[in-house]
Design an enzyme around this catalytic site. Structure first.
Site, PDB file in Angstrom:
ATOM      1  N   LYS A  62       0.821  -1.208   0.000  1.00 62.01           N
ATOM      2  CA  LYS A  62       0.000   0.000   0.000  1.00 62.01           C
ATOM      3  C   LYS A  62       0.858   1.262   0.000  1.00 62.01           C
ATOM      4  O   LYS A  62       0.342   2.372  -0.159  1.00 62.01           O
ATOM      5  CB  LYS A  62      -0.928   0.008   1.216  1.00 62.01           C
ATOM      6  CG  LYS A  62      -1.982  -1.106   1.181  1.00 62.01           C
ATOM      7  CD  LYS A  62      -2.909  -1.044   2.379  1.00 62.01           C
ATOM      8  CE  LYS A  62      -3.965  -2.139   2.307  1.00 62.01           C
ATOM      9  NZ  LYS A  62      -4.885  -2.104   3.477  1.00 62.01           N
ATOM     10  N   GLY A  83      -4.383 -14.322  -5.910  1.00 63.94           N
ATOM     11  CA  GLY A  83      -5.713 -14.876  -5.735  1.00 63.94           C
ATOM     12  C   GLY A  83      -6.711 -13.902  -5.158  1.00 63.94           C
ATOM     13  O   GLY A  83      -7.593 -14.304  -4.386  1.00 63.94           O
ATOM     14  N   ARG A  85      -9.746 -10.766  -5.336  1.00 60.74           N
ATOM     15  CA  ARG A  85     -10.925 -10.470  -6.151  1.00 60.74           C
ATOM     16  C   ARG A  85     -10.541  -9.546  -7.305  1.00 60.74           C
ATOM     17  O   ARG A  85      -9.555  -8.796  -7.221  1.00 60.74           O
ATOM     18  CB  ARG A  85     -11.995  -9.789  -5.297  1.00 60.74           C
ATOM     19  CG  ARG A  85     -12.606 -10.669  -4.231  1.00 60.74           C
ATOM     20  CD  ARG A  85     -13.915 -10.071  -3.742  1.00 60.74           C
ATOM     21  NE  ARG A  85     -14.203 -10.435  -2.364  1.00 60.74           N
ATOM     22  CZ  ARG A  85     -15.343 -10.166  -1.741  1.00 60.74           C
ATOM     23  NH1 ARG A  85     -16.298  -9.531  -2.385  1.00 60.74           N
ATOM     24  NH2 ARG A  85     -15.527 -10.520  -0.476  1.00 60.74           N
ATOM     25  N   HIS A 126     -16.751 -19.672  -1.770  1.00 59.69           N
ATOM     26  CA  HIS A 126     -15.789 -20.705  -1.400  1.00 59.69           C
ATOM     27  C   HIS A 126     -16.035 -21.929  -2.266  1.00 59.69           C
ATOM     28  O   HIS A 126     -17.001 -21.991  -3.038  1.00 59.69           O
ATOM     29  CB  HIS A 126     -15.904 -21.050   0.088  1.00 59.69           C
ATOM     30  CG  HIS A 126     -15.319 -20.018   0.987  1.00 59.69           C
ATOM     31  ND1 HIS A 126     -13.956 -19.781   1.063  1.00 59.69           N
ATOM     32  CD2 HIS A 126     -15.901 -19.133   1.843  1.00 59.69           C
ATOM     33  CE1 HIS A 126     -13.718 -18.810   1.934  1.00 59.69           C
ATOM     34  NE2 HIS A 126     -14.880 -18.396   2.418  1.00 59.69           N
ATOM     35  N   ASP A 127     -15.156 -22.910  -2.110  1.00 58.75           N
ATOM     36  CA  ASP A 127     -15.221 -24.143  -2.893  1.00 58.75           C
ATOM     37  C   ASP A 127     -16.647 -24.660  -3.048  1.00 58.75           C
ATOM     38  O   ASP A 127     -17.100 -24.979  -4.153  1.00 58.75           O
ATOM     39  CB  ASP A 127     -14.345 -25.196  -2.207  1.00 58.75           C
ATOM     40  CG  ASP A 127     -14.312 -26.535  -2.913  1.00 58.75           C
ATOM     41  OD1 ASP A 127     -15.363 -27.209  -2.962  1.00 58.75           O
ATOM     42  OD2 ASP A 127     -13.247 -26.938  -3.396  1.00 58.75           O
ATOM     43  N   ILE A 128     -17.386 -24.730  -1.946  1.00 62.17           N
ATOM     44  CA  ILE A 128     -18.727 -25.310  -1.977  1.00 62.17           C
ATOM     45  C   ILE A 128     -19.653 -24.538  -2.915  1.00 62.17           C
ATOM     46  O   ILE A 128     -20.533 -25.122  -3.568  1.00 62.17           O
ATOM     47  CB  ILE A 128     -19.315 -25.383  -0.549  1.00 62.17           C
ATOM     48  CG1 ILE A 128     -20.543 -26.289  -0.524  1.00 62.17           C
ATOM     49  CG2 ILE A 128     -19.615 -23.992  -0.007  1.00 62.17           C
ATOM     50  CD1 ILE A 128     -21.029 -26.595   0.883  1.00 62.17           C
ATOM     51  N   ASP A 156     -11.386 -25.872  -5.060  1.00 64.83           N
ATOM     52  CA  ASP A 156     -10.131 -25.166  -4.764  1.00 64.83           C
ATOM     53  C   ASP A 156      -8.939 -25.745  -5.530  1.00 64.83           C
ATOM     54  O   ASP A 156      -8.188 -25.003  -6.165  1.00 64.83           O
ATOM     55  CB  ASP A 156      -9.826 -25.241  -3.265  1.00 64.83           C
ATOM     56  CG  ASP A 156     -10.627 -24.237  -2.450  1.00 64.83           C
ATOM     57  OD1 ASP A 156     -11.293 -23.376  -3.061  1.00 64.83           O
ATOM     58  OD2 ASP A 156     -10.589 -24.308  -1.211  1.00 64.83           O
TER      59      ASP A 156
END
Length: 387
Positions: A62, A83, A85, A126-128, A156
């Protein structure tokens, strides 16, 4: 020297798929430099095997000076993986456009759940969530029961890590001829959709019902492809799909050939009754007794091992599939190369253990490094742990 020896990969600290990709690159011989946020202790970090083989540099991205140091690293790198957003790296001023201005051959690997665009691109997940949206979660589980969560292996690591690694390596190959880098947009939702290719193919051929669980060849409906409880409360996995493999299993297990035969395998109406008979058969012996009888053959039978038991299995032990690193067993590097074998060069290193060496390698003087430390832009640690 590993197959990726001579390549430099910059990994932005994160969790899950991206760190595993960095671990695989490091195992294959790449110099992987992880950009950490601080040297503060983290209980999970002390056992994070994805940090093996990597260097650690702590920078405040930053700050202007931190970004300047990062961009100098980028200029010397072959790959950046992150990884976050969509838009996070751009907001910091170190997105792919800025990075490729200083290094046109750079491969910039981006790992997200939803991808860089689309209606859900900026949403958390998430993965799910990713496997739910692709039909994978719906397909896993028993009929009439809720879908079973397959750990976080499918989204993932199967749909994420493996596609990121494949994309980065493909882009590196292409850059050899074009002289140009590119952005690799890896979305777990895309990767999992690809993992479902066989189910879609079977469905198109009329051989799979995508609307049902436990109703198809590979989802536990078939009596010859499922798990069974044994006498001692443990489990055996049976995968004898091909008739000649099942015939061998049936012979060794003492099954009635008039009931368990090729015709029965093809007749789905018989599957439930034969599964019940087979379940009773498996209850007559312990898991290990079945293993002695069937495992070392083409019967396609294996004991269902816990993760603690797996390293002790003779096959895994015989291949040295697990190695002692950082005081506990970890999976050995994979895949295996005949001429340039992968290796774990060292275990986890303390956050900031390589800040000084890496920055001085970029041309920073001792005085400049001291100034960055005083400003809190860079942090160093003298504890470089390795096994």
């Amino acid at each position: 020297m590993g197959v990726l020896s001579g390549y430099r990969v910059i990994e932005l600290v994160g969790m899950g798929p991206c760190p595993m990709a960095g671990m695989l690159f490091a195992d294959m011989g790449a110099e992987v430099i992880c950009i950490d946020r601080s040297v503060k202790p983290d209980p999970m970090y002390s056992k994070d095997m994805s940090r093996r083989g990597k260097k650690s540099v702590v920078l405040d991205l930053k700050s202007e000076s931190g970004r300047e140091a990062f961009m100098k690293l980028v200029a010397s790198a072959d790959v950046v993986i992150e990884g976050f957003r969509p838009g996070v790296m751009e907001k910091l001023g170190i997105g792919p456009d800025e990075c490729q201005q200083v290094n046109p051959k750079l491969v910039y690997g981006r790992m997200t759940g939803w991808g860089q665009d689309g209606p859900l691109a900026y949403n958390a997940g998430h993965d799910i969530n990713y496997i739910a949206l692709t039909g994978a979660l719906h397909a896993i589980g028993r009929k009439g029961e809720r879908p079973v969560v397959p750990l976080n292996l499918v989204g993932d690591f199967g749909g994420g890590t493996m596609f990121l690694v494949m994309g980065v390596l493909a882009a590196l190959l292409e850059s050899k001829t074009s002289g140009k880098g590119q952005v690799v947009d890896t979305a777990m939702v895309d990767g999992v959709a690809n993992l479902m290719w066989m189910c879609h193919s079977f469905s198109a051929a009329g051989l799979w019902d995508l609307s049902q669980r436990e109703n198809n060849l590979l989802d536990g409906a078939a009596y010859f492809y499922d798990t069974y409880e044994t006498k001692d409360g443990k489990y055996i996995a049976l995968g004898a799909i091909e008739p000649h493999f099942f015939a061998l299993f049936a012979e060794r297990a003492g099954l009635d050939p008039s009931r368990f035969n090729t015709a029965a395998q093809a007749d789905r109406s018989q599957w439930p009754a034969l599964k019940a008979e087979l379940a009773e058969c498996f209850r007559q012996k312990t898991r290990d007794e079945w293993s002695v009888l069937l495992e070392n053959s083409d019967a396609c039978v294996s004991p269902v091992l816990s993760a603690d038991e797996a390293p002790q299995h003779p096959h895994n032990a015989g291949r040295d599939s697990y190695l002692p690193i950082d005081g506990y067993l970890q999976p050995a590097p994979a895949p295996r190369f005949s001429r340039t074998p992968s290796a774990v060069l060292h275990g986890r290193r303390q956050q900031g253990a390589d800040t000084r060496a890496v920055l001085m390698g970029l041309g920073y003087s001792e005085a400049e490094l001291q100034s960055l430390q005083e400003q809190g832009v860079a942090e160093t640690s003298t504890a470089a742990e390795s096994v």
